[in-house]
Write an enzyme that holds these catalytic residues in place. Structure first.
Site, PDB file in Angstrom:
ATOM      1  N   ASP A 141      59.159  21.596 -71.903  1.00  0.00           N
ATOM      2  CA  ASP A 141      58.666  20.580 -71.029  1.00  0.00           C
ATOM      3  C   ASP A 141      57.560  21.182 -70.071  1.00  0.00           C
ATOM      4  O   ASP A 141      57.393  22.580 -70.166  1.00  0.00           O
ATOM      5  CB  ASP A 141      59.595  19.963 -70.257  1.00  0.00           C
ATOM      6  CG  ASP A 141      59.287  18.769 -69.759  1.00  0.00           C
ATOM      7  OD1 ASP A 141      57.952  18.248 -69.747  1.00  0.00           O
ATOM      8  OD2 ASP A 141      60.115  17.928 -69.330  1.00  0.00           O
TER       9      ASP A 141
HETATM   10  C1  BGC Z   1      58.242  15.341 -68.129  1.00  0.00           C
HETATM   11  C2  BGC Z   1      58.419  15.131 -69.602  1.00  0.00           C
HETATM   12  C3  BGC Z   1      56.969  14.619 -70.027  1.00  0.00           C
HETATM   13  C4  BGC Z   1      55.920  15.612 -69.761  1.00  0.00           C
HETATM   14  C5  BGC Z   1      54.746  15.384 -70.148  1.00  0.00           C
HETATM   15  C6  BGC Z   1      57.075  16.361 -67.639  1.00  0.00           C
HETATM   16  O1  BGC Z   1      57.182  16.469 -66.371  1.00  0.00           O
HETATM   17  O2  BGC Z   1      59.695  15.631 -67.757  1.00  0.00           O
HETATM   18  O3  BGC Z   1      59.327  14.070 -69.911  1.00  0.00           O
HETATM   19  O4  BGC Z   1      56.881  14.063 -71.377  1.00  0.00           O
HETATM   20  O5  BGC Z   1      56.190  15.980 -68.307  1.00  0.00           O
HETATM   21  O6  BGC Z   1      53.973  14.452 -69.502  1.00  0.00           O
END
Ligand code: BGC
Length: 764
Positions: free
Chosen positions: A296
């Site tokens: 993530d």
């Molecule tokens: C979130 C994810 C998301 C990613 C990309 C992160 O802050 O936890 O769920 O897919 O950002 O945008």
């Protein structure tokens, strides 16, 4: 359950069938689907040609929006394998930009490997469906699949290859803002919805030009975050992990999800992004996952902040060795892998394996064959009439009716209607969290929808500007409007920004002066319908007396307005059910229906001592003590699976095909469900199971199957479910999934608390 997958084949709506057919035929005409063997050969051939620098580049997911110049340089030099968030996807200029980036990679990077464009397409792209919690409330995997299909077609038309959905975190804490993005508290429901979404995004043919790669996130346990504070620690023991938190991810892998995203949390001291056991032993070895694992956003960098590693170099070492294939945003792989490899801390074999996982998906998705998309026709895929119809139907089924005193709803014989509340006419809020590309101009709000009704005079007074507004200045004119109307519909809840990532709350009452507004409207004596639009279950117990009827609509998306209007006016009948337990007070959290039994379960609510009944000066005693709150009792406000209808449904006796089955047998449970009203409706019939004595304490009830059953007024249908021993099984050891012989209890009903029961025995 098998029935549900089976039904999906039979009941696919016509337009979905034709679009599926088209995607299959279109892709067939362009190319034949290559076999896994052919793909593996291509991957290896390419890998052999690549320099180490390029391999490391493939593992780098670059955030385009924040670093355009760096992104361009990285693409050109082969240091980017994927691009996150090509800015504002969907706008004309940016569509051209995406193809230009791809061209750069294909014409200028050393091995000319196509880029993978990634974007969060969570509950729709341009056509926005209800937030995932609302999708779960439909208990309708077919519609969820249909919505994902539409999202995939819109997003792929705009150049997106892969989405970061579905989120499969089990969410049992409404304080956590990301409960909005979840399918709720139940492993079975979350799994079914996740499978449906993955099928909708990916179809059976990943190489089709409108197939969107799905990502199962966040692996693992993120929803169990302490105190509902986002990003916080989790402490999930192995048994609970296997039986509650992992099943939706296992189901996603079994259903071909192309990517898995690790989560931000550390569980019992090990950050998920560096958890070798979870990523290698469980995901790869036990489940056989063949896609790629992405970290993530900056989760690798955050290993330092957790205090798990010293610096970025160590972060890269731990993350790649644990099993991260692609690093989102941080860039620590790019920066440190050359040295780590030369120092022997990361092997070349590991790098090759990781890159193979990425290239495999690029080949499977056909990116080498069709790396570009048609910028000119992209917009034709957006907001098609059929897509809006689907969004409307989904929104309609996502609404849960919680109260309907004296049959206030549907509203009848109304000439003048007061539309009140800060959420009656707010396209942005109605769309909900995680919807960057949603077209707000396409949103039909409840106010706009009611104004389409020629026979109605609509008097609109928001009363408050926005949900957090504390000013009561507009109350007087609002009340005047209500007094002139035959009834009032009051739209309260949360602005979209109050739920979602990093938006946790400690107080779940309606914010601002919304409760006061509702109370003031109620004082007029007019019939009051409360519609809550929110990203989470709010604590609305104190508001219930001020509404004659209550509809709960998790932010319902583009077509929420017409859906709510039709329900309120009786052109549609509510059929949504709660995918999470609604608590009375925040202090009851976590409260979920599928909990283990304590040694001292509380008796019926009426028999409990409360703050008011305990005598002053009472002596300490433990006799008769049970597990509950003196000030909040033992029960939720509304249980999991609950939801009213304008119809009444009566359940007959539960009949089992046998009162004893062997491990290899199936069991059929049948019940007659009657619509005893004079209104057609749909009941979500739910089957729950309990294993009362086992080698590990088991939940008091677990959802094992459900069916949406349309019933005409007065109609009776026999609803049947077939169970196998797999449905009775659980993990009684780390990876030991088994059904233990003995007595089982089974219930079939309209929610998790009611319905006829029967027992049977499982014999070896
Ligand atoms: C979130 C994810 C998301 C990613 C990309 C992160 O802050 O936890 O769920 O897919 O950002 O945008």
């Amino acid at each position: 359950m098998r029935n549900i997958r089976h039904n999906r084949q039979r009941r696919l709506p016509h337009f979905l069938l034709s679009s599926l057919l088209c995607s299959i035929l279109c892709s067939l005409s362009a190319h034949a689907k290559p076999s896994d063997k052919v793909i593996e050969a291509k991957v290896n051939a390419l890998l052999n040609k690549m320099t180490l620098a390029e391999k490391i580049g493939q593992m780098n997911q670059v955030n385009y929006a924040l670093t355009e110049d760096q992104a361009l340089a990285a693409i050109k030099s082969g240091q980017a394998g994927a691009i996150l968030n090509p800015t504002g996807v969907g706008e004309d200029t940016d569509l051209k930009k995406i193809n230009a980036l791809q061209r750069l990679a294909l014409e200028h990077s050393p091995s000319k490997i196509p880029l993978l464009f990634a974007r969060d397409v969570i509950h729709g792209f341009k056509t926005i469906f209800p937030i995932p919690l609302g999708l779960a409330a439909t208990f309708n995997p077919l519609l969820v699949e249909q919505g994902a299909r539409i999202a995939a077609q819109e997003a792929r038309a705009a150049g997106v290859h892969i989405t970061f959905a579905p989120m499969l975190d089990i969410a049992r804490d409404a304080r956590w803002g990301r409960i909005a993005e979840s399918f709720g508290e139940d492993p079975y429901l979350v799994s079914q919805m996740g499978i449906a979404m993955i099928h909708g995004f990916q179809t059976n043919d990943l190489s089709a030009v409108d197939s969107l790669g799905a990502t199962a996130k966040h692996f693992f346990g993120y929803g169990a975050t302490e105190g509902g504070r986002d990003y916080n620690s989790t402490n999930i023991p192995p048994g609970q992990l296997r039986n509650v938190y992992l099943p939706p991810f296992k189901a996603a892998v079994e259903n071909g999800v192309v990517s898995v995203m690790t989560s931000f949390n550390e569980n019992d001291g090990i950050p998920a992004t560096a958890n070798r056991y979870a990523l290698q032993e469980i995901l790869r070895k036990q489940w056989g996952f063949r896609g790629f694992v992405v970290s993530d956003w900056n989760a690798t960098g955050e290993l330092i902040v957790h205090g798990y590693v010293q610096n970025r170099k160590q972060a890269a070492e731990r993350a790649i060795n644990a099993g991260i294939d692609m690093e989102m945003f941080t860039g620590s792989f790019l920066e440190n892998l050359p040295t780590l490899i030369s120092e022997g801390k990361v092997s070349l074999q590991t790098v090759n394996d990781r890159v193979r996982n990425i290239l495999r998906i690029k080949y499977k998705m056909g990116l080498f064959d069709h790396p570009f998309f048609d910028e000119q026709t992209a917009r034709e895929a957006f907001l098609k009439p059929d897509s809006l119809t689907s969004a409307r139907q989904t929104a309609e089924q996502s609404v849960v009716m919680l109260k309907n005193d004296r049959q206030t709803l549907p509203l009848k014989s109304i000439n003048t209607l007061a539309i009140i509340g800060p959420l009656a006419d707010k396209p942005h809020e109605q769309i909900g969290t995680w919807s960057w590309d949603g077209d707000e101009t396409a949103v039909i709000t409840p106010l706009a929808a009611f104004r389409q009704e020629k026979t109605l005079t609509v008097l609109y007074q928001p009363g408050l500007e926005y949900s957090r507004d504390k000013s009561t200045d507009a109350f007087a004119k609002t009340i005047e409007a209500v007094k002139q109307a035959d009834a009032a519909v009051v739209f309260l809840g949360e602005e979209a920004i109050l739920s979602g990532e990093a938006h946790s709350l400690a107080n779940l009452n309606l914010v601002g002066a919304q409760s006061e507004l509702l109370a003031a409207v109620k004082k007029t004596g007019k019939p009051v319908v409360l519609v809550v639009m929110a990203g989470r279950p709010l604590t609305i117990e104190r508001d219930l007396p001020n509404a004659d009827a209550v509809l709960y609509s998790f932010h319902p998306g583009t077509m929420g307005g017409p859906a709510l209007r039709d329900l309120i006016l009786g052109k549609a009948n509510p059929s949504g059910k709660l995918p999470v337990t609604f608590v009375r007070q925040v202090g009851q959290i976590p409260l979920y229906y599928n909990h283990n039994n304590t040694g001292r379960p509380a008796p019926a609510e009426e028999q409990l001592d409360t703050l008011d009944t305990i005598p002053v000066g009472a002596t300490q005693t433990s006799l008769g003590n049970t597990s509950y709150y003196l000030d909040a009792g033992r029960d939720p406000l509304f249980p999991f699976g609950y939801g009213l209808s304008y119809s009444n449904f009566a359940y007959g006796e539960l009949q089992l095909s046998s009162n004893q089955i062997h491990l290899q047998d199936t069991l059929t449970a049948k019940v007659k469900v009657t619509n005893s009203s004079n209104i057609d409706g749909t009941e979500v019939v739910q089957l729950y199971l309990r294993d009362p004595v086992s080698s590990r304490v088991r939940p008091v009830k677990e959802l094992k199957a459900f069916k949406r059953v349309p019933l005409k007024a007065g109609e009776t249908q026999t609803v049947s479910f077939t169970l196998t021993s797999k449905d009775l099984a659980f993990y009684n050891g780390d990876d030991h999934f088994t059904a233990e012989p003995g007595e089982f209890q089974i219930w079939v009903g309209g929610d998790s608390q009611h319905g006829p029961q029967a027992n049977f025995r499982l014999v070896p």
